[in-house]
Motif scaffolding. Structure first.
Motif, PDB file in Angstrom:
ATOM      1  N   GLU A   1      31.822  24.169  32.622  1.00 52.86           N
ATOM      2  CA  GLU A   1      31.502  22.815  33.065  1.00 52.86           C
ATOM      3  C   GLU A   1      31.959  22.591  34.497  1.00 52.86           C
ATOM      4  N   LYS A   2      33.041  23.299  34.887  1.00 51.94           N
ATOM      5  CA  LYS A   2      33.651  23.036  36.198  1.00 51.94           C
ATOM      6  C   LYS A   2      33.106  23.896  37.322  1.00 51.94           C
ATOM      7  N   LYS A   3      32.829  25.191  37.042  1.00 48.08           N
ATOM      8  CA  LYS A   3      32.453  26.109  38.119  1.00 48.08           C
ATOM      9  C   LYS A   3      31.353  27.075  37.695  1.00 48.08           C
ATOM     10  N   ARG A   4      30.767  27.726  38.712  1.00 50.36           N
ATOM     11  CA  ARG A   4      29.802  28.793  38.465  1.00 50.36           C
ATOM     12  C   ARG A   4      30.406  30.091  38.975  1.00 50.36           C
ATOM     13  N   TYR A   5      30.201  31.190  38.271  1.00 46.08           N
ATOM     14  CA  TYR A   5      30.838  32.450  38.636  1.00 46.08           C
ATOM     15  C   TYR A   5      29.842  33.600  38.711  1.00 46.08           C
ATOM     16  N   THR A   6      30.086  34.507  39.651  1.00 52.39           N
ATOM     17  CA  THR A   6      29.356  35.768  39.696  1.00 52.39           C
ATOM     18  C   THR A   6      30.372  36.888  39.555  1.00 52.39           C
ATOM     19  N   ILE A   7      30.127  37.800  38.613  1.00 55.82           N
ATOM     20  CA  ILE A   7      30.967  38.991  38.497  1.00 55.82           C
ATOM     21  C   ILE A   7      30.304  40.068  39.337  1.00 55.82           C
ATOM     22  N   LEU A   8      31.019  40.579  40.328  1.00 53.69           N
ATOM     23  CA  LEU A   8      30.474  41.611  41.193  1.00 53.69           C
ATOM     24  C   LEU A   8      30.872  42.962  40.660  1.00 53.69           C
ATOM     25  N   ASP A   9      29.950  43.886  40.676  1.00 53.63           N
ATOM     26  CA  ASP A   9      30.219  45.266  40.347  1.00 53.63           C
ATOM     27  C   ASP A   9      30.498  45.508  38.871  1.00 53.63           C
ATOM     28  N   ALA A  10      29.690  46.312  38.270  1.00 53.11           N
ATOM     29  CA  ALA A  10      29.946  46.709  36.889  1.00 53.11           C
ATOM     30  C   ALA A  10      31.128  47.657  36.880  1.00 53.11           C
ATOM     31  N   PRO A  11      32.173  47.383  36.122  1.00 55.12           N
ATOM     32  CA  PRO A  11      33.252  48.363  36.080  1.00 55.12           C
ATOM     33  C   PRO A  11      32.779  49.649  35.402  1.00 55.12           C
ATOM     34  N   GLY A  12      32.584  49.638  34.050  1.00 51.33           N
ATOM     35  CA  GLY A  12      32.047  50.804  33.358  1.00 51.33           C
ATOM     36  C   GLY A  12      32.713  52.094  33.769  1.00 51.33           C
ATOM     37  N   HIS A  13      31.904  53.032  34.187  1.00 53.30           N
ATOM     38  CA  HIS A  13      32.430  54.357  34.484  1.00 53.30           C
ATOM     39  C   HIS A  13      32.941  54.498  35.906  1.00 53.30           C
ATOM     40  N   ARG A  14      32.665  53.506  36.733  1.00 53.44           N
ATOM     41  CA  ARG A  14      33.013  53.683  38.133  1.00 53.44           C
ATOM     42  C   ARG A  14      34.404  53.138  38.406  1.00 53.44           C
ATOM     43  N   ASN A  15      35.357  53.776  37.825  1.00 54.03           N
ATOM     44  CA  ASN A  15      36.706  53.231  37.900  1.00 54.03           C
ATOM     45  C   ASN A  15      37.528  53.766  39.051  1.00 54.03           C
ATOM     46  N   TYR A  16      37.034  54.768  39.694  1.00 53.90           N
ATOM     47  CA  TYR A  16      37.879  55.343  40.737  1.00 53.90           C
ATOM     48  C   TYR A  16      37.837  54.510  42.009  1.00 53.90           C
ATOM     49  N   VAL A  17      38.865  54.656  42.780  1.00 51.60           N
ATOM     50  CA  VAL A  17      39.152  53.729  43.865  1.00 51.60           C
ATOM     51  C   VAL A  17      38.025  53.504  44.883  1.00 51.60           C
ATOM     52  N   PRO A  18      37.473  54.528  45.514  1.00 54.52           N
ATOM     53  CA  PRO A  18      36.557  54.252  46.621  1.00 54.52           C
ATOM     54  C   PRO A  18      35.406  53.328  46.266  1.00 54.52           C
ATOM     55  N   ASN A  19      34.829  53.457  45.071  1.00 62.05           N
ATOM     56  CA  ASN A  19      33.693  52.623  44.746  1.00 62.05           C
ATOM     57  C   ASN A  19      34.049  51.177  44.439  1.00 62.05           C
ATOM     58  N   MET A  20      35.261  50.965  44.004  1.00 65.03           N
ATOM     59  CA  MET A  20      35.691  49.608  43.690  1.00 65.03           C
ATOM     60  C   MET A  20      35.678  48.746  44.955  1.00 65.03           C
ATOM     61  N   ILE A  21      35.826  49.400  46.089  1.00 63.22           N
ATOM     62  CA  ILE A  21      35.896  48.703  47.371  1.00 63.22           C
ATOM     63  C   ILE A  21      34.623  47.935  47.694  1.00 63.22           C
ATOM     64  N   ILE A  22      33.475  48.506  47.345  1.00 68.59           N
ATOM     65  CA  ILE A  22      32.213  47.884  47.738  1.00 68.59           C
ATOM     66  C   ILE A  22      32.083  46.509  47.086  1.00 68.59           C
ATOM     67  N   GLY A  23      32.402  46.446  45.796  1.00 66.74           N
ATOM     68  CA  GLY A  23      32.350  45.156  45.110  1.00 66.74           C
ATOM     69  C   GLY A  23      33.446  44.232  45.600  1.00 66.74           C
ATOM     70  N   ALA A  24      34.630  44.792  45.772  1.00 68.20           N
ATOM     71  CA  ALA A  24      35.781  43.973  46.120  1.00 68.20           C
ATOM     72  C   ALA A  24      35.648  43.332  47.494  1.00 68.20           C
ATOM     73  N   ALA A  25      34.944  43.997  48.402  1.00 72.26           N
ATOM     74  CA  ALA A  25      34.823  43.465  49.759  1.00 72.26           C
ATOM     75  C   ALA A  25      34.040  42.151  49.769  1.00 72.26           C
ATOM     76  N   GLN A  26      33.266  41.873  48.721  1.00 72.75           N
ATOM     77  CA  GLN A  26      32.489  40.634  48.674  1.00 72.75           C
ATOM     78  C   GLN A  26      33.125  39.585  47.762  1.00 72.75           C
ATOM     79  N   ALA A  27      34.242  39.931  47.153  1.00 76.32           N
ATOM     80  CA  ALA A  27      34.803  39.048  46.132  1.00 76.32           C
ATOM     81  C   ALA A  27      35.758  38.014  46.713  1.00 76.32           C
TER      82      ALA A  27
END
Ligand code: GDP
Length: 465
Positions: free
Chosen positions: A109-135
């Motif tokens: 009711e209060k906010k709208r949210y977007t979850i960036l980047d599917a975690p799933g199998h891509r758990n290693y560090v370098p790829n997490m950066i791409i999603g995180a840079a927009q969060a």
């Protein structure tokens, strides 16, 4: 041909008029929009939690989730349910792949949210950066299970993610102490305190101030304390908010309204003769009727309509992902990396920059980065070839101070200030001016090699603005 042209012109004119008229009567969705990224060690429960959130907020019903689960099992990818909920294509699903930054949406009711980047199998560090840079906000998921918390912290990705999240510019962290339902944990206050005490020490070392993070106990799997607060019969010692309540009550996120309008274009297409573009408002605001530039090239266009995930807008603020219909442009083939920009304050377009690089990983045969190192440069939606022109100084990551002048090389784990030469000019800004438009990654053979931010675009480029 003339008749066809006349018909097309009439369609465009009618569509344009309709869009303009509709815009006057738009209801405004004043709920804040936030971009979230899930961080944490592999198996901490990120995918499960994301799935639970989607079900609890009514985005996916139990029935559909079961269908996704079945499909995932058929492809032997049981732990990748979340990738199925994100907006990925059939083909990518079959391969068990997710797009660079997959997205899923939910709202309260209060906010709208977007979850960036599917975690799933891509758990290693370098790829997490791409999603995180927009969060805007990071949700660091920690497994409380005996042995798993320890593995995540000692040599695992937990602390690395927390440190990178800080460096990338995530402002708020919610630390979910997950799997509290686990037989080795059973909502034990002692276990929770043991974990939060240890994390406090680590998070401080990573540069996180106490006011910028909070701990919440929960279980994504049994959906306890995710949407609804805990009942005393489950846990009598925790009286704080649930995960979603905590997100809802965060103070309004500080947005960049001063740097001028910037919307990096991710997609463009033509519909009923009118060009549509999609992108995220990174800074400034955009309104229906406003004249803006498409950079590079200073193509002047007028905004006919702004449409979000669930509603249309008269004016959009930063953080919003929107489709924009444009008047004044006929060709939909807009160059990737183009940025919708304020006319009074256009974005800089340069092919040489000074930047700080943090080296995360290197392609197979290479052990060091020297001058002449080449890679592919990714900033917002821009992709260009890049070459290191010179190394200026190694940088202390904690203090940002220069350590060694003109180093011959740098290794993985080190940071360096350097000059970069781009194959073609890109829309980019200095970190001090506009952090959102200054962050980039260097990639090579689908590896993220470095994370960077632009420190200077050069005097000439600044004078040209
Ligand atoms: P990810 O790698 O972080 O995305 O983790 P997953 O969501 O794939 O979960 C890893 C494993 O932990 C799976 O076997 C889940 O069933 C299990 N798991 C996830 N959340 C919970 C939880 O809240 N409680 C318990 N007991 N197990 C969980």
């Amino acid at each position: 041909d003339d008749i066809e042209d006349d018909i097309e012109e009439e369609v465009v004119t009618t569509t344009t008029k309709k869009l303009q008229e509709a815009a006057i009567h738009l209801p405004e969705d004043s709920r804040e929009h936030l971009n979230l990224v899930f961080l944490g060690h592999v198996d901490a429960g990120k995918s499960t939690l994301s799935g639970s959130i989607m079900v609890l907020t009514g985005q996916v019903d139990e029935h559909t989730l079961a269908k996704y689960e079945r499909e995932a099992k058929e492809h032997h990818r049981e732990s990748w349910i979340f990738a199925y909920i994100m907006d990925t294509s059939e083909e990518e699903r079959a391969k068990g792949k997710t797009v660079e930054v997959g997205r899923a949406h939910f709202e309260t009711e209060k906010k709208r949210y977007t979850i960036l980047d599917a975690p799933g199998h891509r758990n290693y560090v370098p790829n997490m950066i791409i999603g995180a840079a927009q969060a805007d906000i990071g949700i660091l998921v920690i497994s409380a299970k005996k042995g798993e918390f320890e593995a995540g912290v000692d040599g695992g990705q937990t602390i690395e993610h927390a440190r990178l999240a800080k460096m990338i510019g995530i402002k708020q962290l919610i630390v979910l102490i997950n799997k509290m339902d686990e037989p080795t944990v059973k909502w034990s206050k002692e276990r929770y305190t043991e974990i939060t005490d240890k994390l406090n020490t680590h998070l401080k070392k990573c540069g996180w101030a106490a006011k910028d993070y909070q701990f919440i106990p929960g279980s994504g799997f049994s959906t306890l304390n995710i949407r609804d607060p805990l009942k005393p019969n489950i846990c009598e010692w925790y009286q704080g908010p649930s995960l979603i309540q905590a997100l809802d009550i965060l103070p309004p996120f500080e947005r960049n309204l001063t740097s001028g309008l910037r919307i990096p274009i991710t997609t463009s297409y033509k519909e009923r003769g009118i060009v549509n573009v999609i992108g995220k408002v990174e800074s400034g605001t955009i309104s229906v009727g406003q004249q803006v530039y498409i950079m590079p090239g200073k193509t002047k266009v007028e905004v006919l309509s702004l449409t979000g995930d669930v509603s249309s807008f008269r004016t959009c603020r930063p953080g919003e992902n929107i489709t924009i219909t444009l008047k004044g442009i006929e060709d939909e083939s807009i160059r990737p990396g183009s940025v919708i920009s304020e006319i009074q304050k256009p974005v800089a377009v340069v092919n040489e920059i000074e930047a700080i690089l943090y080296i995360l990983d290197l392609p197979n045969e290479r052990k060091i980065v020297t001058a002449d190192f080449t890679a592919v440069f990714h900033a917002h939606t821009a992709v260009e070839d890049v070459k290191v022109k010179s190394l200026i100084a190694t940088i202390d990551m904690k203090t940002n101070k220069e350590l060694k002048q003109k180093p011959a090389f740098v290794k993985v784990g080190e940071a360096v200030k350097c000059r970069l030469l781009l194959g073609r000019s890109v829309c980019i800004e200095e970190f001090e001016m506009n952090p959102q438009l200054s962050r980039f990654t260097l990639r090579d053979s689908s590896k993220t090699i470095a994370f960077g931010k632009v420190t200077s675009i050069g005097k000439k480029a600044k004078e040209a603005l």
